[in-house]
Design an enzyme around this catalytic site. Sequence first.
Site, short mmCIF file in Angstrom:
data_model
loop_
_atom_site.label_atom_id
_atom_site.label_comp_id
_atom_site.label_asym_id
_atom_site.label_seq_id
_atom_site.Cartn_x
_atom_site.Cartn_y
_atom_site.Cartn_z
N ASP A 84 89.28 68.05 2.93
CA ASP A 84 88.02 67.26 3.06
C ASP A 84 88.30 65.92 3.24
O ASP A 84 88.67 65.10 2.34
CB ASP A 84 87.21 67.50 1.90
CG ASP A 84 85.54 66.71 1.92
OD1 ASP A 84 85.49 65.98 2.92
OD2 ASP A 84 84.85 67.08 1.11
N VAL A 85 87.91 65.40 4.29
CA VAL A 85 88.53 63.84 4.82
C VAL A 85 87.60 62.87 4.03
O VAL A 85 87.94 61.69 3.84
CB VAL A 85 88.82 63.73 6.29
CG1 VAL A 85 89.79 64.53 6.95
CG2 VAL A 85 87.52 63.66 7.23
N ASN A 120 90.37 62.83 14.19
CA ASN A 120 89.40 63.46 15.15
C ASN A 120 88.45 64.25 14.23
O ASN A 120 87.26 64.39 14.90
CB ASN A 120 90.15 64.87 15.63
CG ASN A 120 89.29 65.72 16.32
OD1 ASN A 120 88.56 65.44 17.59
ND2 ASN A 120 89.23 66.79 15.78
N TYR A 159 75.34 58.94 13.40
CA TYR A 159 76.69 59.09 14.26
C TYR A 159 76.65 58.01 15.17
O TYR A 159 77.82 57.49 15.18
CB TYR A 159 76.18 60.46 15.36
CG TYR A 159 77.38 60.84 15.98
CD1 TYR A 159 78.34 61.89 15.23
CD2 TYR A 159 77.35 60.53 17.40
CE1 TYR A 159 79.42 62.08 16.11
CE2 TYR A 159 78.69 60.89 18.18
CZ TYR A 159 79.62 61.94 17.40
OH TYR A 159 80.58 62.19 18.12
N LYS A 198 80.36 55.88 14.89
CA LYS A 198 81.00 55.72 16.31
C LYS A 198 81.40 54.29 16.69
O LYS A 198 82.42 54.00 17.12
CB LYS A 198 80.70 56.63 17.15
CG LYS A 198 80.95 58.16 16.93
CD LYS A 198 82.28 58.70 16.39
CE LYS A 198 82.66 60.12 16.11
NZ LYS A 198 83.84 60.38 15.92
N ALA A 251 82.97 67.15 26.30
CA ALA A 251 83.94 68.11 26.34
C ALA A 251 83.09 69.58 25.97
O ALA A 251 82.32 69.61 25.16
CB ALA A 251 85.26 67.92 25.80
N THR A 258 82.63 72.59 24.19
CA THR A 258 83.10 73.17 22.89
C THR A 258 81.84 73.89 22.15
O THR A 258 80.75 73.86 22.79
CB THR A 258 83.53 72.08 21.92
OG1 THR A 258 82.67 71.28 21.43
CG2 THR A 258 84.68 71.16 22.32
#
Length: 243
Positions: free
Chosen positions: A55-56, A82, A148, A152, A181, A183
């Site tokens: 868990d970062v 990431n 977000y 960022k 991308a 995903t």
Amino acid sequence: MSVAVVTGAGSGVGRAAARTLLEAGFQVALAGRREDALTETADGFADRTLVVPTDVSREDSVVALFDAVVAKWGRVDVLFNNAGTNVRATPIEEFSLSAWEKVVGVNLTGAFLCAREAFKVMKTHGGGRIINNGSISATVPRPHAVAYNATKHAMTGLTKSLSLEGRAHNIACGQIDIGNAATALTERMGQGVLQANFEMKPEPTFDVQHVADAVLYQAQLPLNANVQFMTVMATTMPYIGRG
């Protein structure tokens, strides 16, 4: 053999990047919340992977990750920072503190903690490289995504700080900003995404392998060369001129 740490390695960009690094001969520590997903990423490369549920957003978890990597391989040459998260689109006046803290905890605090621990190891082993996943939201925000967007944008500041402090220690830091991308997280874009004018419109995506190839390119550069900022995006997405 070079050692890489990839966070958010259980799916999407992280999985594609990790497997591309493995195919290129790297030893890769796979970090993420779900051990089963990390094990799937490692499939076929068990001899050169280290699966570390992480868990970062928690300092103890990140410290344990890098301790495990050093215990196994003795060094860290590349960190692909990431891991990221988001919450549903929400107007700022309705955005809860808990939602804010969730996004900040993973996207910003997590990136800082991983970079800090990587720095400690890299300084003692002649240098290394940190690649931050910034997102195009590091430059142009989407509406109803205040946390977000803020995290960022902050990632760009983190990248610059790491680049500056890394000079004295042969540590390079660059940022890759990704636009749509393909995903699991971007499947909804084909149905429609909120635009800068608050209309809903579908957006194009592109093969996530192109992002993985870009990460590999940066990871394989000699430490006297750096890609400071790179944008990889769907050609016709509304990015240039957004808003």
